[in-house]
Design a protein around this motif. Structure first.
Motif, PDB file in Angstrom:
ATOM      1  N   HIS A 233       0.835  -1.208   0.000  1.00  0.00           N
ATOM      2  CA  HIS A 233       0.000   0.000   0.000  1.00  0.00           C
ATOM      3  C   HIS A 233       0.866   1.253   0.000  1.00  0.00           C
ATOM      4  CE1 HIS A 233      -3.347   2.665   0.818  1.00  0.00           C
ATOM      5  NE2 HIS A 233      -2.682   3.173   1.843  1.00  0.00           N
ATOM      6  N   LYS A 234       0.710   2.040  -1.058  1.00  0.00           N
ATOM      7  CA  LYS A 234       1.463   3.285  -1.182  1.00  0.00           C
ATOM      8  C   LYS A 234       0.795   4.390  -0.380  1.00  0.00           C
ATOM      9  CE  LYS A 234       3.134   6.534  -4.729  1.00  0.00           C
ATOM     10  NZ  LYS A 234       3.182   6.813  -6.188  1.00  0.00           N
ATOM     11  N   LYS A 235       1.608   5.125   0.386  1.00  0.00           N
ATOM     12  CA  LYS A 235       1.080   6.215   1.204  1.00  0.00           C
ATOM     13  C   LYS A 235       2.061   7.372   1.181  1.00  0.00           C
ATOM     14  CE  LYS A 235      -0.952   7.098   5.762  1.00  0.00           C
ATOM     15  NZ  LYS A 235      -1.279   6.492   7.085  1.00  0.00           N
ATOM     16  N   GLU A 236       1.544   8.573   0.977  1.00  0.00           N
ATOM     17  CA  GLU A 236       2.386   9.766   0.933  1.00  0.00           C
ATOM     18  C   GLU A 236       2.065  10.661   2.123  1.00  0.00           C
ATOM     19  OE1 GLU A 236       2.028  11.667  -2.817  1.00  0.00           O
ATOM     20  OE2 GLU A 236       2.781   9.948  -3.965  1.00  0.00           O
ATOM     21  N   ILE A 237       3.111  11.018   2.874  1.00  0.00           N
ATOM     22  CA  ILE A 237       2.956  11.878   4.049  1.00  0.00           C
ATOM     23  C   ILE A 237       4.058  12.931   4.035  1.00  0.00           C
ATOM     24  CG2 ILE A 237       2.905  11.982   6.567  1.00  0.00           C
ATOM     25  CD1 ILE A 237       2.046   9.104   6.639  1.00  0.00           C
ATOM     26  N   ARG A 238       3.643  14.196   4.021  1.00  0.00           N
ATOM     27  CA  ARG A 238       4.584  15.319   4.097  1.00  0.00           C
ATOM     28  C   ARG A 238       5.707  15.207   3.060  1.00  0.00           C
ATOM     29  NH1 ARG A 238       3.960  13.657   9.462  1.00  0.00           N
ATOM     30  NH2 ARG A 238       2.537  14.967  10.669  1.00  0.00           N
ATOM     31  N   GLY A 239       5.330  14.831   1.859  1.00  0.00           N
ATOM     32  CA  GLY A 239       6.302  14.769   0.781  1.00  0.00           C
ATOM     33  C   GLY A 239       7.091  13.481   0.692  1.00  0.00           C
ATOM     34  N   TYR A 240       6.884  12.564   1.638  1.00  0.00           N
ATOM     35  CA  TYR A 240       7.575  11.279   1.613  1.00  0.00           C
ATOM     36  C   TYR A 240       6.617  10.186   1.154  1.00  0.00           C
ATOM     37  CZ  TYR A 240      11.434  13.397   4.224  1.00  0.00           C
ATOM     38  OH  TYR A 240      12.483  14.200   4.616  1.00  0.00           O
TER      39      TYR A 240
END
Length: 262
Positions: A233-240
């Protein structure tokens, strides 16, 4: 010809199948052509040549046209079979979940992939015969057995953007495991602590991915053989960008870990 997207390969230079897509996907064309082109083969039967394919940000390996797999030890190469569709895999997992055979699938897969001597779970009364390759989905149809494809399976070394996202697959490999307490805030604003399993590269101890630790599983820090049914599962948080491991339900049945000496 199989549509299977290889993530491992046999390298004729050192005659080893312990090679992974990650080794070559970032190489320049000159380095790839000099070091690997024409030297990569199916990791199982070592017959068809493989080529590197780049599709946008994703990479994978596939056979050249008119390249064919062969039998090894009387068994046809498993890579001759196409990858099962997402629907077929989900239906199959639902079937074996009902008869509580997910753990059996993982045990058989671990024995096969790592050539380990492990006990075989008890067969459920009236269960259909199991194929020699536990990853092969077979269905009875008009007094025949129809091969529906191979369950997609990938090494932990390939974890990330090259894996299919949010669909059931098996991830496997030798990993270093740590259990970490992670603090967070729930919806009511209360501080909570959850235990996570961190899967790391054995040599570099670099974090590969993580998942919530099932309560029933006791773990000590160390090296493990791992076979897990779940989703990337791909997850993006604060540019990461993170690629988390979501374990299939029931989680206790869908994760198999076996320690081995350092």
């Amino acid at each position: 010809m199989s549509d299977y997207k290889f993530d491992t390969f046999y390298y004729s230079e050192d005659q080893s199948s312990e090679h992974y897509l990650i080794e070559i996907e970032k190489l320049t064309d000159d380095d790839y052509n000099q070091l690997y082109r024409g030297k990569m083969y199916c990791p199982w039967c070592k017959k068809p040549q493989l080529s590197l394919v780049k599709n946008g940000t994703k990479s994978f390996l596939r056979t050249y046209p008119k390249q064919y797999h062969i039998a090894v030890g009387g068994e046809m190469c498993p890579y001759v079979n196409n990858t099962a569709s997402t629907k077929v895999v989900e239906e199959y997992i639902q079937e074996i979940r009902k008869c509580k055979k997910i753990k059996n699938l993982l045990e058989s897969t671990m024995r096969r992939l790592f050539k380990l001597d492990m006990p075989i779970s008890m067969m459920v009364k009236g269960e259909q015969r199991q194929p020699s390759n536990p990853l092969l989905i077979e269905k009875p149809q008009n007094d025949k057995i129809i091969k529906k494809g191979i369950i997609p399976h990938y090494s932990f070394k390939s974890w990330g953007e090259n894996l299919p996202q949010d669909q059931l697959l098996i991830v496997y490999g030798k990993v270093y495991i740590e259990v970490k307490d992670i603090s967070s805030i729930d919806k009511e604003g209360n501080a909570i602590i959850q235990k996570y399993i961190h899967f790391k590269d054995i040599k570099s101890r670099k974090l590969i991915t993580s998942c919530r630790k099932p309560n029933e599983i006791e773990l000590r820090e160390g090296n493990y053989y791992a076979v897990i049914l779940g989703k990337c599962h791909k997850k993006e948080i604060r540019g990461y960008t993170y690629y988390n491991l979501w374990i299939n339900f029931p989680v206790e049945e869908s994760i198999l870990l076996k320690p081995f000496p350092s």
